[in-house]
Scaffold this active site. Structure first.
Site, PDB file in Angstrom:
ATOM      1  N   HIS A 177       1.450   2.529   3.873  1.00 51.11           N
ATOM      2  CA  HIS A 177       0.485   3.625   3.981  1.00 51.11           C
ATOM      3  C   HIS A 177       0.598   4.254   5.375  1.00 51.11           C
ATOM      4  O   HIS A 177       0.725   3.545   6.366  1.00 51.11           O
ATOM      5  CB  HIS A 177      -0.919   3.045   3.763  1.00 51.11           C
ATOM      6  CG  HIS A 177      -2.011   4.045   3.590  1.00 51.11           C
ATOM      7  ND1 HIS A 177      -2.412   4.903   4.586  1.00 51.11           N
ATOM      8  CD2 HIS A 177      -2.824   4.314   2.526  1.00 51.11           C
ATOM      9  CE1 HIS A 177      -3.410   5.650   4.151  1.00 51.11           C
ATOM     10  NE2 HIS A 177      -3.685   5.320   2.897  1.00 51.11           N
TER      11      HIS A 177
ATOM     12  N   LYS B 135       1.268   9.105  -5.767  1.00 52.17           N
ATOM     13  CA  LYS B 135      -0.092   8.616  -5.532  1.00 52.17           C
ATOM     14  C   LYS B 135      -1.132   9.670  -5.921  1.00 52.17           C
ATOM     15  O   LYS B 135      -0.921  10.862  -5.735  1.00 52.17           O
ATOM     16  CB  LYS B 135      -0.244   8.267  -4.053  1.00 52.17           C
ATOM     17  CG  LYS B 135      -1.654   7.872  -3.621  1.00 52.17           C
ATOM     18  CD  LYS B 135      -1.689   7.541  -2.149  1.00 52.17           C
ATOM     19  CE  LYS B 135      -3.108   7.221  -1.682  1.00 52.17           C
ATOM     20  NZ  LYS B 135      -3.156   6.726  -0.308  1.00 52.17           N
TER      21      LYS B 135
ATOM     22  N   ASP C 160       0.841  -1.194   0.000  1.00 51.00           N
ATOM     23  CA  ASP C 160       0.000   0.000   0.000  1.00 51.00           C
ATOM     24  C   ASP C 160       0.879   1.248   0.000  1.00 51.00           C
ATOM     25  O   ASP C 160       1.573   1.520   0.979  1.00 51.00           O
ATOM     26  CB  ASP C 160      -0.899  -0.009   1.236  1.00 51.00           C
ATOM     27  CG  ASP C 160      -2.052   0.959   1.127  1.00 51.00           C
ATOM     28  OD1 ASP C 160      -1.976   1.880   0.298  1.00 51.00           O
ATOM     29  OD2 ASP C 160      -3.040   0.802   1.867  1.00 51.00           O
ATOM     30  N   ASP C 161       0.874   1.993  -1.111  1.00 50.65           N
ATOM     31  CA  ASP C 161       1.612   3.251  -1.252  1.00 50.65           C
ATOM     32  C   ASP C 161       3.125   3.074  -1.304  1.00 50.65           C
ATOM     33  O   ASP C 161       3.874   4.013  -0.997  1.00 50.65           O
ATOM     34  CB  ASP C 161       1.277   4.232  -0.111  1.00 50.65           C
ATOM     35  CG  ASP C 161      -0.141   4.768  -0.181  1.00 50.65           C
ATOM     36  OD1 ASP C 161      -0.886   4.364  -1.087  1.00 50.65           O
ATOM     37  OD2 ASP C 161      -0.494   5.598   0.679  1.00 50.65           O
TER      38      ASP C 161
ATOM     39  N   ASP D 161      -0.167  -1.073  -4.814  1.00 49.03           N
ATOM     40  CA  ASP D 161      -1.424  -0.528  -5.338  1.00 49.03           C
ATOM     41  C   ASP D 161      -1.235   0.801  -6.052  1.00 49.03           C
ATOM     42  O   ASP D 161      -2.076   1.212  -6.853  1.00 49.03           O
ATOM     43  CB  ASP D 161      -2.472  -0.412  -4.233  1.00 49.03           C
ATOM     44  CG  ASP D 161      -2.140   0.629  -3.173  1.00 49.03           C
ATOM     45  OD1 ASP D 161      -0.968   1.049  -3.082  1.00 49.03           O
ATOM     46  OD2 ASP D 161      -3.050   1.022  -2.424  1.00 49.03           O
ATOM     47  N   ASN D 162      -0.165   1.515  -5.763  1.00 46.86           N
ATOM     48  CA  ASN D 162       0.144   2.787  -6.420  1.00 46.86           C
ATOM     49  C   ASN D 162       1.479   3.284  -5.896  1.00 46.86           C
ATOM     50  O   ASN D 162       2.132   2.615  -5.071  1.00 46.86           O
ATOM     51  CB  ASN D 162      -0.950   3.845  -6.191  1.00 46.86           C
ATOM     52  CG  ASN D 162      -1.411   3.982  -4.759  1.00 46.86           C
ATOM     53  OD1 ASN D 162      -2.530   3.608  -4.416  1.00 46.86           O
ATOM     54  ND2 ASN D 162      -0.544   4.514  -3.902  1.00 46.86           N
TER      55      ASN D 162
ATOM     56  N   CYS E 120      -6.201   3.733  -3.540  1.00 50.23           N
ATOM     57  CA  CYS E 120      -6.455   2.438  -2.901  1.00 50.23           C
ATOM     58  C   CYS E 120      -7.593   1.596  -3.467  1.00 50.23           C
ATOM     59  O   CYS E 120      -7.377   0.512  -4.006  1.00 50.23           O
ATOM     60  CB  CYS E 120      -6.697   2.663  -1.418  1.00 50.23           C
ATOM     61  SG  CYS E 120      -5.363   3.525  -0.579  1.00 50.23           S
TER      62      CYS E 120
ATOM     63  N   LYS F 219      -5.206  -5.590   4.224  1.00 48.71           N
ATOM     64  CA  LYS F 219      -6.172  -4.535   3.928  1.00 48.71           C
ATOM     65  C   LYS F 219      -7.090  -4.950   2.780  1.00 48.71           C
ATOM     66  O   LYS F 219      -6.627  -5.436   1.751  1.00 48.71           O
ATOM     67  CB  LYS F 219      -5.411  -3.257   3.559  1.00 48.71           C
ATOM     68  CG  LYS F 219      -6.296  -2.122   3.057  1.00 48.71           C
ATOM     69  CD  LYS F 219      -5.449  -0.909   2.712  1.00 48.71           C
ATOM     70  CE  LYS F 219      -6.250   0.146   2.002  1.00 48.71           C
ATOM     71  NZ  LYS F 219      -5.473   1.361   1.705  1.00 48.71           N
TER      72      LYS F 219
ATOM     73  N   SER G 209      -8.398   1.829   4.897  1.00 46.75           N
ATOM     74  CA  SER G 209      -7.044   2.292   5.183  1.00 46.75           C
ATOM     75  C   SER G 209      -6.807   2.534   6.676  1.00 46.75           C
ATOM     76  O   SER G 209      -7.694   2.958   7.410  1.00 46.75           O
ATOM     77  CB  SER G 209      -6.752   3.580   4.419  1.00 46.75           C
ATOM     78  OG  SER G 209      -6.720   3.348   3.029  1.00 46.75           O
TER      79      SER G 209
ATOM     80  N   HIS H 146     -10.502  -2.948   1.566  1.00 50.99           N
ATOM     81  CA  HIS H 146     -10.802  -1.632   0.982  1.00 50.99           C
ATOM     82  C   HIS H 146     -11.578  -1.653  -0.334  1.00 50.99           C
ATOM     83  O   HIS H 146     -11.505  -0.714  -1.116  1.00 50.99           O
ATOM     84  CB  HIS H 146      -9.511  -0.807   0.812  1.00 50.99           C
ATOM     85  CG  HIS H 146      -9.754   0.662   1.046  1.00 50.99           C
ATOM     86  ND1 HIS H 146      -8.752   1.605   1.023  1.00 50.99           N
ATOM     87  CD2 HIS H 146     -10.903   1.352   1.314  1.00 50.99           C
ATOM     88  CE1 HIS H 146      -9.254   2.809   1.263  1.00 50.99           C
ATOM     89  NE2 HIS H 146     -10.561   2.673   1.453  1.00 50.99           N
TER      90      HIS H 146
ATOM     91  N   ARG I  59      -7.315  -1.685  -6.098  1.00 46.37           N
ATOM     92  CA  ARG I  59      -7.596  -3.046  -5.610  1.00 46.37           C
ATOM     93  C   ARG I  59      -8.764  -3.689  -6.347  1.00 46.37           C
ATOM     94  O   ARG I  59      -8.743  -4.890  -6.637  1.00 46.37           O
ATOM     95  CB  ARG I  59      -7.851  -2.993  -4.103  1.00 46.37           C
ATOM     96  CG  ARG I  59      -6.613  -2.648  -3.333  1.00 46.37           C
ATOM     97  CD  ARG I  59      -6.863  -2.063  -1.953  1.00 46.37           C
ATOM     98  NE  ARG I  59      -5.654  -1.382  -1.544  1.00 46.37           N
ATOM     99  CZ  ARG I  59      -4.597  -2.000  -0.987  1.00 46.37           C
ATOM    100  NH1 ARG I  59      -4.654  -3.301  -0.738  1.00 46.37           N
ATOM    101  NH2 ARG I  59      -3.513  -1.324  -0.676  1.00 46.37           N
TER     102      ARG I  59
END
Length: 436
Positions: free
Chosen positions: A202, A274, A15-16, A254-255, A55, A107, A132, A109, A59
């Protein structure tokens, strides 16, 4: 295809995470030996994309194989969000029909309502957060807004921690890893799909005492080192269970990094971050390992996207595609480095609050449509966000082969290329966005 022939699937989704956070993609000051080893045992993909750099949208695209413009899942939903509509099958749902044991840890989301949480979307097991980890009462700038509902930890259909605190956050990476290792050990005699979707890096950043202060590069480095440890634990569990040769492992994010958080964000050499459609937001450092099938120690510069994983994995496992329409395509020849392979798409599309950019199928050309985006004016520090400002990009063409950092608009030098991509963009917009 019988059960013994069907490969296991492990997707590790961060995540991030920034493109340069791990060796060998970047050269951070801290070691990441397990991701480095994974790249030596598999192929690294240098132009691997998510269709929207945030996010929930990212996903949903991964699990459905469909663009955000098709599913309607854009941005990041808050507590109680509906998430991915049920008419779009998830990867877990189609694999489960083919006899796969399925689990999600970390996670989620893409749905925090009855009927949209993991066990309702094809997963046999689940443990983690529904959204998140910053959507809680300790949010750095909006604690009242995000503190209206407690951040809960779920295990299957039950809430086992009603209100996550800072000590719990420090254990999220460890818990998801331990659950994953246990799942591998228990399911070693049947085909399985493990979706390990870490809540980190994240913000807010937390890690266990095992790694706190160990990187010498601040808390962000500690968090990345713990994620690297997690990758090693999963790979070791596969080896000990005798499953390494028959398991495809996919490592990605994810990014790109949430750069407004400064020293609590990752790094990318590319423009943007992001929530932007620049390379820094949508290009994720990705490794795929499948011994004997995917080349070890190789590197691929052809573009691929998360939307391609569902149809490709369906092909590998002998699984029927979803009955609903998808946008991804089988890209197994590219993943295996087959000589002369070409991308089966004519383009890839990127979106934010609307449709923003496309790249050509060979990854050379990228057309940005006019849109607004955010730039970091002053990075934050130690968990507090800095300041950002809105900018607008005009219609722009970038030569990613010679300018992957999107620094020079060459639309004036290549009007025919721009016109061709504009026609594709117009058709994509009409199909997916004009109805929304």
């Amino acid at each position: 295809m019988n059960a013994e022939e069907r490969p296991n699937i492990v997707i590790i989704f961060l995540d991030d995470s920034g493109w340069g956070d791990f060796h060998p993609f970047g050269a951070p000051a801290y070691p990441t030996p397990n991701v480095q080893k994974l790249s030596e045992e598999g192929t690294r993909f240098n132009q691997f994309y998510v269709p929207q750099a945030v996010c929930s949208a990212s996903r949903a695209a991964l699990l459905s194989g469909a663009y955000p413009g098709r599913t309607g899942v854009n941005g990041a939903h808050g507590p109680g969000g509906r998430g991915l509509p049920r008419k779009f099958a998830t990867m877990a749902e189609v694999l489960k029909k083919n006899g796969y044991a399925t689990a999600h840890f970390g996670k989620w989301h893409i749905g925090d309502q009855e009927g949209t949480r993991p066990l309702a979307r094809g997963f046999d097991e689940h443990a983690g957060l529904m959204y998140s980890n910053d959507m809680w009462r300790f949010h750095p700038t909006q604690p009242k807004k995000w503190g209206r509902k407690p951040l809960q930890f779920w295990e299957n259909r039950e809430v086992t921690i009603d209100d996550i605190d800072k000590e719990d956050q420090a254990m999220l990476t460890t818990w998801a890893t331990e659950k994953s290792v246990d799942f591998i050990e228990r399911k070693k005699d049947e085909p399985f799909f493990l979706y390990l979707a870490h809540s980190m890096p994240h913000v807010p950043l937390f890690c266990s005492d095992k790694f706190l202060g160990k990187s010498g590069a601040g808390l962000y480095g500690d968090v990345i080192m713990e994620i690297d440890w997690s990758v090693g634990q999963v790979n070791e569990a596969l080896r000990e269970a005798g499953l390494e040769e028959n398991t495809i492992v996919i490592f990605s994010s994810d990014n790109g990094p949430w750069s407004v958080y400064g020293n609590h964000a990752g790094t990318t050499p590319f423009r943007g971050n992001k929530r932007t459609s620049f390379e820094g937001g949508t290009r994720s450092a990705t490794i795929i390992k499948y011994p004997g099938k995917v080349k070890a120690g190789a590197s691929c510069d052809l573009p691929l996207s998360t939307i391609d994983l569902l149809p490709t994995l369906c092909r590998l496992t002998g699984t029927q595609l979803p009955e609903n329409e998808i946008d991804g395509k089988d890209v197994w020849p590219i993943i295996t480095g087959k000589r002369g392979s070409e991308n089966p798409h004519s383009y890839y599309a990127f979106s934010g609050s609307g449709f923003e950019a496309i790249i050509s199928a060979d990854g050379k050309w990228k057309l940005h449509l006019p849109h607004r985006y955010r730039v970091v004016v002053k990075p934050g520090k130690d968990g507090m966000p800095g300041r950002s400002a809105r900018r607008k990009i005009k219609r722009s063409l970038f030569d990613l082969e010679n300018d992957p950092y999107e620094t020079k608009n060459v639309i004036g030098q290549h009007p025919a290329v721009a016109a061709k991509l504009q026609a594709i963009a117009d058709a994509h917009k009409k199909k997916f966005w004009d109805k929304n």
